[in-house]
Design an enzyme around this catalytic site. Sequence first.
Site, PDB file in Angstrom:
ATOM      1  N   LYS A   1      -1.364 -16.740 -28.572  1.00 10.83           N
ATOM      2  CA  LYS A   1      -0.342 -17.142 -29.547  1.00 10.83           C
ATOM      3  C   LYS A   1       0.981 -17.461 -28.863  1.00 10.83           C
ATOM      4  O   LYS A   1       1.638 -18.474 -29.147  1.00 10.83           O
ATOM      5  CB  LYS A   1      -0.180 -16.000 -30.577  1.00 10.83           C
ATOM      6  CG  LYS A   1       0.858 -16.189 -31.650  1.00 10.83           C
ATOM      7  CD  LYS A   1       2.231 -15.572 -31.339  1.00 10.83           C
ATOM      8  CE  LYS A   1       2.231 -14.065 -31.327  1.00 10.83           C
ATOM      9  NZ  LYS A   1       3.635 -13.529 -31.118  1.00 10.83           N
TER      10      LYS A   1
ATOM     11  N   LYS B   1      11.555 -15.654 -23.690  1.00  3.94           N
ATOM     12  CA  LYS B   1      10.309 -14.879 -23.831  1.00  3.94           C
ATOM     13  C   LYS B   1       9.095 -15.783 -23.644  1.00  3.94           C
ATOM     14  O   LYS B   1       8.102 -15.390 -23.011  1.00  3.94           O
ATOM     15  CB  LYS B   1      10.256 -14.187 -25.200  1.00  3.94           C
ATOM     16  CG  LYS B   1       8.972 -13.384 -25.472  1.00  3.94           C
ATOM     17  CD  LYS B   1       8.800 -12.190 -24.547  1.00  3.94           C
ATOM     18  CE  LYS B   1       7.411 -11.545 -24.672  1.00  3.94           C
ATOM     19  NZ  LYS B   1       7.220 -10.725 -25.863  1.00  3.94           N
TER      20      LYS B   1
END
Lengths: 285, 285
Positions: free
Chosen positions: B238, B170
Amino acid sequence: MDTIGCIGLGIMGKPMALNLLKAGFQVGVLESSVTASILVEAGATAYPSVAALTTHADVVLTMLPDSPEVETVVLGDEGVLQSITAGKLFIDMSTIAPGVSKVIYEKMQAIGVEALDAPVSGGQVGAENASLSIMVGGNKAAFDRALPIFQALGKNIVWIGPAGAGQTTKACNQMIVGITIQAVAEAFSLASHAGIDLEKMREVLLGGFAQSKILDLHGRRMIDGNFKPGFKMKLHKKDLEIALATSDDLGLTLLGTTLVADLMAQAVTNGNGELDHSALYLFQS
Amino acid sequence: MDTIGCIGLGIMGKPMALNLLKAGFQVGVLESSVTASILVEAGATAYPSVAALTTHADVVLTMLPDSPEVETVVLGDEGVLQSITAGKLFIDMSTIAPGVSKVIYEKMQAIGVEALDAPVSGGQVGAENASLSIMVGGNKAAFDRALPIFQALGKNIVWIGPAGAGQTTKACNQMIVGITIQAVAEAFSLASHAGIDLEKMREVLLGGFAQSKILDLHGRRMIDGNFKPGFKMKLHKKDLEIALATSDDLGLTLLGTTLVADLMAQAVTNGNGELDHSALYLFQS
């Protein structure tokens, strides 16, 4: 149908000229072209000089490596501009600096000749299959006149805007392609060092937001370690330098393009300019 | 069928829980979740605490914003780890640091619980349409057990490797997406300043090597000036920080990722973190 004088019969120009012949155009080539005999066998006529070729052609079409070659062939002492006459059409399908395309356009306009900048995307395979994307700058009427020629060479053919607009769009294309290669190279580098199966990663990422033609085709190359060109690193470096020169003229800073141009320049300096541009993967650290 | 305790019912978690109900699973939620009442109306059962939810569930599934939230909910004093029992399955579908996923995996293994990290790509639309890409780390047998659950949530479901492999994949996804946004943003910025029609440029570039889901969807957003999220800049920042921390651990330097993370951090600092990540286009200069 028009007679088309083709100058530049290399990896791209040769299959394009063959596709013009297949589509029924008369094609003229220069005797001095390395692949002239192949074209003549296929039905083209060879001429001893640019002047002779230009005189016998309705349309002169160039497909050359870079701006200096185009400047020599078009604007040089024995260039196209010396022999082309009013009412004819000049099409440059090379990838060069937009500013050079604009200069050529102005000089051609001054003698009553329409000029188009019509760089392509799709590479050797696209040239061979007549499936190139063609992005065209110049006057719309000239584009309309050239459309049957483009349709013999490509599939996705778009008139973008005035002279130079094709080259600017191609520069943008090369920016996106180059930065996307870097994106995939960084991700594959991180994944590989983390022990991730790249085959599985490519598979799952192609199904999501990370999907791109680069992830698909160049991701495959990275996994296979296949860096036979394709599109050479040194040519992509040249194209990014065009983009950066264009952005300088506009007072813009292209951070990602600068990064990738630097990485490609390092690769070329280190003797890797002949590798496929996807070899950026080898130079991650 | 399994009873699934869903923790995290936000933009992603709520439609995912609804899709589990549609697929015939029993779903448990926390009474304290903001959208718990919507889920209860749709057939879920609400529980007053993580302990109660975990006790009644065969599978506990979390979908939370970031590593700290997952650490609190799973490893905290009243976390899942305190009440989950041997033989049950824990699935975290949040996007968090691979290292945290590995810690959770180890702690769960110690008490006989299988844990999977299973982050997704596809966004709110993918969550609503059950068309998410799901990249899974953990033991293969646990993946096989969880597959019917994943199939109720997504389409492109791949077991990547051991614990943490889903999160690392991811992170790579987010790197590619972020850098590709920058690629398109730079190209559109240059083109726009050069007076190029972006609509035509996007059209022709989608037909060539520059094609990507980002050029398609976020190119459209940039042309329309539509930066309503979608996926918020602050969340993408983030995610890139996770990628950079992972690369630091491996001794790698991710040049493009660093660049885009910096640009996103500047955007967040300047109060633009709530915009869609495609708003990188606004911050080119």
